[in-house]
Design a protein around this motif. Sequence first.
Motif, mmCIF file in Angstrom:
data_model
loop_
_atom_site.group_PDB
_atom_site.id
_atom_site.type_symbol
_atom_site.label_atom_id
_atom_site.label_comp_id
_atom_site.label_asym_id
_atom_site.label_seq_id
_atom_site.Cartn_x
_atom_site.Cartn_y
_atom_site.Cartn_z
ATOM 1 N N PHE A 242 30.483 15.275 61.127
ATOM 2 C CA PHE A 242 29.306 16.192 62.276
ATOM 3 C C PHE A 242 28.675 15.952 62.109
ATOM 4 O O PHE A 242 28.114 17.039 60.965
ATOM 5 C CB PHE A 242 30.898 16.803 62.545
ATOM 6 C CG PHE A 242 32.460 16.612 63.560
ATOM 7 C CD1 PHE A 242 32.089 16.487 65.146
ATOM 8 C CD2 PHE A 242 33.258 16.516 62.069
ATOM 9 C CE1 PHE A 242 33.379 15.909 65.095
ATOM 10 C CE2 PHE A 242 34.200 16.062 62.758
ATOM 11 C CZ PHE A 242 34.476 16.082 63.983
ATOM 12 N N SER A 243 27.445 17.057 62.305
ATOM 13 C CA SER A 243 26.355 16.965 62.524
ATOM 14 C C SER A 243 25.831 18.671 63.114
ATOM 15 O O SER A 243 25.757 18.533 64.411
ATOM 16 C CB SER A 243 25.100 16.498 62.632
ATOM 17 O OG SER A 243 23.908 16.958 62.308
ATOM 18 N N PHE A 244 25.193 19.603 62.261
ATOM 19 C CA PHE A 244 25.198 20.615 63.133
ATOM 20 C C PHE A 244 24.021 20.921 63.163
ATOM 21 O O PHE A 244 22.756 20.797 62.298
ATOM 22 C CB PHE A 244 26.169 22.179 62.368
ATOM 23 C CG PHE A 244 27.406 22.451 62.358
ATOM 24 C CD1 PHE A 244 27.871 23.493 63.192
ATOM 25 C CD2 PHE A 244 28.282 21.319 62.648
ATOM 26 C CE1 PHE A 244 29.392 23.788 63.371
ATOM 27 C CE2 PHE A 244 29.712 22.136 62.197
ATOM 28 C CZ PHE A 244 30.253 23.027 62.803
ATOM 29 N N CYS A 245 23.266 20.835 64.527
ATOM 30 C CA CYS A 245 21.805 20.733 65.496
ATOM 31 C C CYS A 245 20.958 22.229 64.764
ATOM 32 O O CYS A 245 22.387 23.317 64.706
ATOM 33 C CB CYS A 245 21.735 20.515 66.481
ATOM 34 S SG CYS A 245 22.698 18.564 66.777
ATOM 35 N N THR A 246 19.897 21.960 64.382
ATOM 36 C CA THR A 246 18.992 23.020 64.655
ATOM 37 C C THR A 246 19.277 24.411 65.300
ATOM 38 O O THR A 246 19.341 23.621 67.248
ATOM 39 C CB THR A 246 17.846 22.756 63.758
ATOM 40 O OG1 THR A 246 17.385 22.222 64.893
ATOM 41 C CG2 THR A 246 17.998 22.197 62.641
ATOM 42 N N GLU A 290 25.644 22.518 70.333
ATOM 43 C CA GLU A 290 25.251 22.635 68.725
ATOM 44 C C GLU A 290 26.058 21.816 67.084
ATOM 45 O O GLU A 290 25.093 21.918 66.304
ATOM 46 C CB GLU A 290 25.517 23.857 68.009
ATOM 47 C CG GLU A 290 25.652 24.904 68.726
ATOM 48 C CD GLU A 290 24.957 26.277 67.529
ATOM 49 O OE1 GLU A 290 25.009 25.771 66.853
ATOM 50 O OE2 GLU A 290 25.372 26.924 68.400
ATOM 51 N N VAL A 291 26.721 20.560 68.111
ATOM 52 C CA VAL A 291 27.403 19.724 66.581
ATOM 53 C C VAL A 291 27.762 18.350 67.650
ATOM 54 O O VAL A 291 27.714 18.412 68.877
ATOM 55 C CB VAL A 291 28.710 20.403 67.070
ATOM 56 C CG1 VAL A 291 29.765 19.615 65.232
ATOM 57 C CG2 VAL A 291 29.512 21.346 66.401
ATOM 58 N N ARG A 292 27.415 17.196 67.205
ATOM 59 C CA ARG A 292 27.214 15.889 67.348
ATOM 60 C C ARG A 292 27.957 15.467 66.361
ATOM 61 O O ARG A 292 28.114 15.720 65.090
ATOM 62 C CB ARG A 292 25.903 15.556 67.171
ATOM 63 C CG ARG A 292 24.628 15.534 68.285
ATOM 64 C CD ARG A 292 23.766 14.307 67.949
ATOM 65 N NE ARG A 292 22.524 15.145 66.698
ATOM 66 C CZ ARG A 292 21.935 14.887 66.106
ATOM 67 N NH1 ARG A 292 22.682 12.932 66.193
ATOM 68 N NH2 ARG A 292 21.296 14.665 64.905
ATOM 69 N N ARG A 293 28.383 14.138 67.107
ATOM 70 C CA ARG A 293 29.431 13.742 66.797
ATOM 71 C C ARG A 293 28.791 12.640 65.810
ATOM 72 O O ARG A 293 28.224 11.735 65.787
ATOM 73 C CB ARG A 293 30.776 12.896 67.160
ATOM 74 C CG ARG A 293 31.741 12.557 66.234
ATOM 75 C CD ARG A 293 32.689 11.893 67.426
ATOM 76 N NE ARG A 293 33.795 12.327 67.681
ATOM 77 C CZ ARG A 293 34.542 12.958 66.716
ATOM 78 N NH1 ARG A 293 34.991 12.447 65.591
ATOM 79 N NH2 ARG A 293 35.709 14.000 67.683
ATOM 80 N N LEU A 294 29.216 12.044 64.705
ATOM 81 C CA LEU A 294 28.308 10.721 63.601
ATOM 82 C C LEU A 294 29.183 9.708 63.575
ATOM 83 O O LEU A 294 30.533 10.122 63.481
ATOM 84 C CB LEU A 294 28.058 11.074 62.750
ATOM 85 C CG LEU A 294 26.898 12.341 62.378
ATOM 86 C CD1 LEU A 294 25.807 12.626 60.895
ATOM 87 C CD2 LEU A 294 25.756 12.011 63.141
ATOM 88 N N THR A 295 29.177 8.241 63.218
ATOM 89 C CA THR A 295 29.353 7.070 62.633
ATOM 90 C C THR A 295 30.727 7.407 62.302
ATOM 91 O O THR A 295 30.409 8.413 60.723
ATOM 92 C CB THR A 295 28.618 6.489 62.491
ATOM 93 O OG1 THR A 295 27.425 6.262 62.825
ATOM 94 C CG2 THR A 295 29.348 5.216 62.251
#
Length: 872
Positions: A242-246, A290-295
Motif C-alpha cells: 500500500f502507498s500512503f499519498c502526500t 490517503e492510501v492507494r493499493r499497489l500491485t
Amino acid sequence: MRLGEKAQVVPGENVVVSQIAASPTGNHMAVGYVDGNVNVFELTNNEIVCVFAGHKSAVTSLQYDEQGHRIVSGSKDTEVILWDVVSETGVARFSGHKGAITSVIFINSKNCVISASKDTFVKFWDIETKHCFKTLGGHQMEVWSSVLLKEERYLVTGSMDQELRVWKLNWTDKMKEEDKVLHQLEIAKIEEAETTEDNSILQCHQVGTLIRGGRGRVVGLCSDPGQTVLACFGTDSLLEVFSFCTDDEAKARMSKRVKKLRKKLAKLKESGQADADATEVSELLTLSDEVRRLTSVKLSSKIKSASLLLGTTGELRVGVTLANNTVELHSLKLGEEGEVKCLKQITQHGHQKEPRCVAISSDNLAVLSAAADSVKLWNRTSQACVRTVPLSGGRPCCACFAPGDRHALVGCADGALLLLDVAAAHVSERVSAHADACSAVGLLPDLRGCYSGSADKTVKIWQFELIPDPTGESKAKVLSILHTRTLELEEAVTAVKVSPNNKFIAVALMDSTVKIFFLDTFKFFLSLYGHKLPVLCLDISYDSALVATGSSDRNVKVWGADFGDCHRSLFAHNDSVTALQFVPTTHYFFTASKDGRVKQWDADTYDNIITLNGHAGACWGMSVGAGGLHVASCGADGALRLFSRTDEPLVLGDADEAEEGLATGEQHAPVPGLPGLNMPTKKTIGAEKAADSLLECLSVGAEYQKQVAEARGQFVQPPMLMAAYNCNTAEDFLLEVLKKIRSSELEEALLLLPLSAAGEMVRSLAALLERGERTELLCRAALFLLRVHRAPLLADRRLLKHLIQIQAKAAMRLAELRDMVGFNLHALQWMRRDIEQSESEQLFKVAVGEKKAKDSRRRARQAIKRPIVTVT
C-alpha cells in the motif's frame, strides 16, 4: 545482491537468532537471540561491541532509533527494554503487558516507544518518565505487528483478521486551544461520537481499515525508511503493498471524489431518487484518499520477513526471505500499475524441504543427505554440493552408502528401496521392497548384502549382485539387489541393526520392545523391554557386547547383548531420541533428538561427554564417520550440521558454566527501601564475577593500606594481584577493576555488593574523583550506590565527609565535561558556518529541515481552514 555473492559472515553465539536490526549509520548490527540476549556487532571488524542481557526469553522485536544511539527490544517475557548503545547500558524496563511482545517502535519526534502485544493492547511509553501514558484497546484479538507511516502521523496495526487498522496520532502538547477544538470536532465527525478525550497528551483514533487479500493472521508489517509505503504479509506467499499519498495528492484525490459524488447526487435529485434536501457531500479526508493499493507480489513460498526501499525515481525495491531457504529482490513502480519484476534470487545449494536422513561415506570424504525433494551429495572438506538427484514419489526415511561408496541405498515412505548411482546422479533402480514405509536400511557386516525394515511388519535381507545394464547403454555390469530372506514380526518395525560379529539381528518394534534373533536361522534369542514408548533408533557396539536403544520416552538404555540385562537407563534429552550410533572401535556413542541437540555418551561410565547445540528445531538424523572423526546431522531447520573431532582435551569435571549457571528466570532479591527498583538488566554470570572481583579488590586494597599505615613511611611491596594490574595504591587498583567490568554489567555487580563493601567503595570514589580520571564511570558507580543504599550510607557519620566530597567533586568534574562538549560543539558549528560561507551553499540536512518546517506550518494552516469550512 547485485552479484548474488556472500559479502560477510558475522560469527554469532551457539544460540538461535530471532531478530536482526541494522543501525541507521550502517556500521552496527543488533542481533537478538532466543535466550533473551542482544548482541551489538561492529560490521567493519565483526567484533561484539556490547552484550545486553535483560530478557528472560526470546527477543521478538528489535529497533534502533533515528540516530542509532538507542535500541528498544521486546521479548516473549512481556517486557520492553530500552538500551543505550553509546554508554552500553540499559536505560529503562517497561513492564505492563500481559502477553508476549510482538512489535516495538520508536516515535523519534516525541521520545516515545510504542509496543504491541499478544494481550490485544498497544501501549505508548514515555522514555523520560518511564511510564505508559496511553493504551489502545480497539483490538479483539492478538496484535501481531505494528508500523508507523507518513512522518509518524499514522499507526497501522495487524491482527488475526483480514483488516489492518489505521490509527491517526494527534499530539496535543504544542497545539493551540482552537486547534484542539477543531481536532476534536474532526474526531467526533469521524467516530460519530459525542465524547472525545481531551486530557491526554495524545489523541489517537481509528480512521479506517485496509482490507487484506492474504490468508491467515498478519505475520509482519514493514515500511520503507521514508514511511511512505506499507507492506503486509500473512501465513501465505502473498505480499501486499500500500502507498500512503502526500498531503497534496490526498487532497487532489479527495476533491476528485467529492466532485464525482456531487455529480451523482445532482443526477439522483434530478431523477427524483434522492430528496431535494439531501445533505451536501462533506469535504473530509478519508483513508481511501490517503492510501492507494499497489500491485501485490506473489512469491514461490511462505514469507518469513520483508524489507522495503523506495528510490527517488519512484521505484520500490522489495527484499524478502522465504521459508524455502531463498532470498529474493523484487522491483515495482509506484506511479503505474506495472508488473513486479524479480531482480535477483539467491538460493543456497541446500534442500528446499527439511532433510530427514544423512549418511557419511566409508572414506569420510562424502556426506549424503535426503529430503522429500531430492538426495544431495556433499564434499565434506569444502561443504560444496557435488551432486543432486531429484526425487519423485515417497519421502526418504533412511539412507546408507553401498560398499565402495559409488552407490547409495535410500528407503522411502512408500515402501520403495532406491539404488542410487552417486557418480552419475540418477536413480539406477527402484525396488518395491515393502508394502508400507521403509523405516531402516543398512549394510550386513560382510558387505555382501543389506537389510531393510518396514512398517509392514517385515525385515528383509538382500544380496548385492552385478547384472548387465538393463538400459543397454553400456556393456559394463551394474549393481542390483536380490531379495533372499524375510523375517516376519507381530508389530511394525521402527529400527533394525545386525551385530558386527554377523550372529544376531536386533529389531525395534512399535510395542516399545527390541527383539533379538539369530541372523542365520531367524530364531528368537532375547527380548529387551523397559521403554515406555516405541524405540526409534538402536545400535550395537563394535565387539557385539552392548546394545544401545533410544526411544520416544526421551531415555537411552544400554543393554548387555549376552543376557539382555539393562546396564543403565539414561535420561538423555528433553524430547524423543531420533538417532543413535556407536563410534567405531569404542564404547562411545552419539545420540540426536527432537530437542535439536546432539550428545556424546560413554557406554561404560554412562557420562555425557559433550553436548553439541546446533539445530533450530528437531534433529531428524545423524551419522558418525569412520574413526569417529566427524558427525553429520540434519534437522527441521533445513540445515545439515557437520561436527569435527578436535585434538583439544576435554575434562568432564569442568561443568559448563552455562549449564550450571544462573537460571534464566531468576529474579532480583528485593532491595530494602527500594521496592520499585526495576532494573533493565538481569543477573548474569559476568555480573557475579565482576562483583567477586570488586570484593576481592576492596579486601586486598584495605589490607595493603593497613600494612602501609603500620610501616610508617617505609616501602611496602604491593600484593601480587595489585602488581599484576601495575598499581601502587588501592584507589588505582579499584579504578583498574572498574574499567575491566563490562558497562552493561556494572550496575548488576554493584547491586550484589554488601553494604560494608559499598561503604568502602564510597570512600575510594571520593579520592578518585579528585584526580579527574574516568569521571563518567566513577559518577555512575557513586550515584547507583547512593540510590541503592541511600539511608544506611547517609546515616553513617564516618561517610558524611566522603559523600560531601563526592557531591562537590562530581559537580565540578561534570561541569568541566559539559564545558568541553559545549566548546567542541560550538567549534564544529563555527567550522560548518565557515565552510558554508566559503562554498556559498547550505548543508543538505539544514535545507531539508527548513523545508520540513515550512511544510508543517503550511499543513497546520490548511488544517485550520478545512474544519472551519466543514463546520459552517
